[in-house]
Design a protein around this motif. Structure first.
Motif, PDB file in Angstrom:
ATOM      1  N   SER A  77     -12.276 -25.141  -1.538  1.00 30.57           N
ATOM      2  CA  SER A  77     -11.279 -25.214  -2.600  1.00 30.57           C
ATOM      3  C   SER A  77     -10.580 -23.874  -2.816  1.00 30.57           C
ATOM      4  O   SER A  77      -9.555 -23.808  -3.505  1.00 30.57           O
ATOM      5  CB  SER A  77     -11.932 -25.689  -3.907  1.00 30.57           C
ATOM      6  OG  SER A  77     -12.864 -24.737  -4.387  1.00 30.57           O
ATOM      7  N   THR A  96     -11.294 -30.200   5.326  1.00 26.65           N
ATOM      8  CA  THR A  96     -12.605 -29.744   5.786  1.00 26.65           C
ATOM      9  C   THR A  96     -12.392 -28.456   6.570  1.00 26.65           C
ATOM     10  O   THR A  96     -11.256 -28.090   6.902  1.00 26.65           O
ATOM     11  CB  THR A  96     -13.269 -30.783   6.707  1.00 26.65           C
ATOM     12  OG1 THR A  96     -12.450 -30.937   7.889  1.00 26.65           O
ATOM     13  CG2 THR A  96     -13.428 -32.135   6.005  1.00 26.65           C
ATOM     14  N   VAL A 151     -24.119 -28.108   1.370  1.00 26.03           N
ATOM     15  CA  VAL A 151     -22.840 -28.822   1.428  1.00 26.03           C
ATOM     16  C   VAL A 151     -22.042 -28.566   0.158  1.00 26.03           C
ATOM     17  O   VAL A 151     -20.805 -28.529   0.189  1.00 26.03           O
ATOM     18  CB  VAL A 151     -23.055 -30.336   1.652  1.00 26.03           C
ATOM     19  CG1 VAL A 151     -23.627 -30.586   3.043  1.00 26.03           C
ATOM     20  CG2 VAL A 151     -23.946 -30.943   0.580  1.00 26.03           C
ATOM     21  N   GLU A 152     -22.730 -28.370  -0.965  1.00 28.37           N
ATOM     22  CA  GLU A 152     -22.036 -28.055  -2.211  1.00 28.37           C
ATOM     23  C   GLU A 152     -21.306 -26.724  -2.087  1.00 28.37           C
ATOM     24  O   GLU A 152     -20.179 -26.566  -2.565  1.00 28.37           O
ATOM     25  CB  GLU A 152     -23.020 -28.016  -3.378  1.00 28.37           C
ATOM     26  CG  GLU A 152     -23.643 -29.357  -3.754  1.00 28.37           C
ATOM     27  CD  GLU A 152     -24.787 -29.757  -2.842  1.00 28.37           C
ATOM     28  OE1 GLU A 152     -25.225 -30.928  -2.916  1.00 28.37           O
ATOM     29  OE2 GLU A 152     -25.259 -28.901  -2.044  1.00 28.37           O
ATOM     30  N   SER A 154     -18.198 -27.218   0.053  1.00 32.73           N
ATOM     31  CA  SER A 154     -17.171 -27.911  -0.725  1.00 32.73           C
ATOM     32  C   SER A 154     -16.467 -26.967  -1.691  1.00 32.73           C
ATOM     33  O   SER A 154     -15.242 -27.001  -1.845  1.00 32.73           O
ATOM     34  CB  SER A 154     -17.817 -29.077  -1.492  1.00 32.73           C
ATOM     35  OG  SER A 154     -16.857 -29.837  -2.168  1.00 32.73           O
ATOM     36  N   THR A 155     -17.234 -26.100  -2.317  1.00 34.70           N
ATOM     37  CA  THR A 155     -16.660 -25.151  -3.272  1.00 34.70           C
ATOM     38  C   THR A 155     -15.789 -24.112  -2.579  1.00 34.70           C
ATOM     39  O   THR A 155     -14.689 -23.803  -3.029  1.00 34.70           O
ATOM     40  CB  THR A 155     -17.782 -24.451  -4.059  1.00 34.70           C
ATOM     41  OG1 THR A 155     -18.520 -25.427  -4.793  1.00 34.70           O
ATOM     42  CG2 THR A 155     -17.206 -23.425  -5.023  1.00 34.70           C
ATOM     43  N   GLU A 188     -10.220 -34.195  -0.613  1.00 30.51           N
ATOM     44  CA  GLU A 188     -11.140 -34.782   0.361  1.00 30.51           C
ATOM     45  C   GLU A 188     -10.611 -34.769   1.786  1.00 30.51           C
ATOM     46  O   GLU A 188     -11.372 -34.979   2.729  1.00 30.51           O
ATOM     47  CB  GLU A 188     -11.479 -36.218  -0.053  1.00 30.51           C
ATOM     48  CG  GLU A 188     -12.337 -36.308  -1.311  1.00 30.51           C
ATOM     49  CD  GLU A 188     -12.828 -37.721  -1.557  1.00 30.51           C
ATOM     50  OE1 GLU A 188     -12.396 -38.635  -0.813  1.00 30.51           O
ATOM     51  OE2 GLU A 188     -13.649 -37.911  -2.481  1.00 30.51           O
ATOM     52  N   THR A 240     -17.820 -31.449   5.824  1.00 29.10           N
ATOM     53  CA  THR A 240     -17.900 -31.599   4.368  1.00 29.10           C
ATOM     54  C   THR A 240     -16.530 -31.340   3.745  1.00 29.10           C
ATOM     55  O   THR A 240     -15.893 -30.332   4.038  1.00 29.10           O
ATOM     56  CB  THR A 240     -18.922 -30.614   3.785  1.00 29.10           C
ATOM     57  OG1 THR A 240     -20.217 -30.920   4.326  1.00 29.10           O
ATOM     58  CG2 THR A 240     -18.977 -30.722   2.266  1.00 29.10           C
ATOM     59  N   PRO A 241     -16.056 -32.244   2.881  1.00 25.17           N
ATOM     60  CA  PRO A 241     -14.718 -32.072   2.300  1.00 25.17           C
ATOM     61  C   PRO A 241     -14.685 -31.083   1.145  1.00 25.17           C
ATOM     62  O   PRO A 241     -15.701 -30.789   0.505  1.00 25.17           O
ATOM     63  CB  PRO A 241     -14.362 -33.481   1.817  1.00 25.17           C
ATOM     64  CG  PRO A 241     -15.686 -34.110   1.515  1.00 25.17           C
ATOM     65  CD  PRO A 241     -16.650 -33.548   2.527  1.00 25.17           C
ATOM     66  N   SER A 242     -13.487 -30.590   0.886  1.00 21.04           N
ATOM     67  CA  SER A 242     -13.240 -29.692  -0.240  1.00 21.04           C
ATOM     68  C   SER A 242     -13.502 -30.395  -1.560  1.00 21.04           C
ATOM     69  O   SER A 242     -13.322 -31.617  -1.689  1.00 21.04           O
ATOM     70  CB  SER A 242     -11.793 -29.197  -0.197  1.00 21.04           C
ATOM     71  OG  SER A 242     -11.403 -28.623  -1.417  1.00 21.04           O
ATOM     72  N   ALA A 243     -13.895 -29.632  -2.566  1.00 18.61           N
ATOM     73  CA  ALA A 243     -14.137 -30.181  -3.896  1.00 18.61           C
ATOM     74  C   ALA A 243     -12.845 -30.647  -4.558  1.00 18.61           C
ATOM     75  O   ALA A 243     -12.881 -31.454  -5.485  1.00 18.61           O
ATOM     76  CB  ALA A 243     -14.829 -29.139  -4.768  1.00 18.61           C
TER      77      ALA A 243
END
Length: 261
Positions: free
Chosen positions: A20, A84, A12-13, A16-17, A81, A75-78
């Motif tokens: 962005s 997705t 998920v990290e 998220s990355t 939020e 999962t949202p963007s870093a």
């Protein structure tokens, strides 16, 4: 043409990355190119991999849907939020480029309730811009991605040879008629040969988009309207009771076969 850099994303990290990096402001034309791999890719099967090529970077992300499941899309963007992968795919202001949206869209809709709204289907672009002797009869059948690349991406002999090698190795791993199995897309770690295959399936899509778009600019404007109508019809297939399969999917739309430039 060297392949762009690529990253395998299975956390998920990582999702998220990468989100962005997706352009959110005005860009000169479509910049998001997508392909999917899976087992019986449609509502009756499963999605294993989603290839996401962001051409403005440029970078290819190989997203592990088999491992992440719905988290890949929610999962949202870093950095925002509200962003997705699902929201990007459903944003009517963000054109997303595929080569034949039908099976991919059916799988995304039925497995993850994703309703893509702004699609550029390069298979229809290729069909519309196809030329040569007897071009009307030449539009009876659709072309697959590999043929479209070889005929329109202006590859050197070395590039065409490499492309064929990567394709043949990949097909040998997953095609049942070659002794393979589509389940290989769910093997982890994903075989390096399949990673290379997945990258190749999206790396030439921006080249095709530029080539076909330039041709369409010089053609009868009714072609773009026919492409729009057929693209919407392809997207709507996911809401039918049964998803069409088999040889019928290789036939070109009747409107394309009959239209005379």
């Amino acid at each position: 043409m060297a392949p762009p850099e690529s990253t395998f994303v299975d956390t998920v990290e990582g999702i998220s990355t990468l989100l962005s990096s997706v352009p959110r402001g005005p860009v000169p034309g479509p910049s998001i190119f997508i392909d999917l791999e899976g087992v019986n890719l449609c509502r009756d099967g499963s999605i294993s991999i989603l290839q996401l090529f962001i051409s403005t970077i440029p970078h290819i992300y190989i997203i592990d849907i088999h491992t992440l499941g719905n988290l890949a899309f929610t999962t949202p963007s870093a950095t925002d939020e509200s962003v997705t992968l699902k929201s990007i795919l459903e944003d009517p202001g963000v054109p997303v480029v595929f080569y034949d949206i039908r099976s991919d869209n059916d799988a995304l809709y039925h497995h993850f309730n994703i309703q893509i709204s702004n699609v550029v289907d390069l298979q229809l672009y290729e069909l519309a811009t196809r030329s040569g002797p007897g071009f009307r009869n030449n539009r009876r059948y659709l072309n697959g991605l590999s043929r479209a690349i070889l005929e329109n991406a202006n590859l050197s002999l070395a590039e065409a040879s490499r492309m064929d090698r990567v394709k043949q190795i990949g097909v040998g791993l997953f095609a049942p008629e070659k002794g393979g199995s589509y389940e290989v897309f769910n093997r982890r770690p994903l075989p390096a040969e399949l990673l290379e295959y997945c990258v190749q399936d999206v790396q030439y899509l921006p080249v095709l988009l530029r080539f076909f778009s330039q041709r369409l600019e010089r053609m009868d404007k009714r072609w773009m309207e026919m492409i729009r109508v057929e693209t919407e019809a392809r997207i709507a297939l996911c809401r039918n009771a049964i998803f069409p399969k088999g040889r019928q999917n290789a036939l070109a739309p009747v409107s394309f076969q009959r239209f005379v430039r």
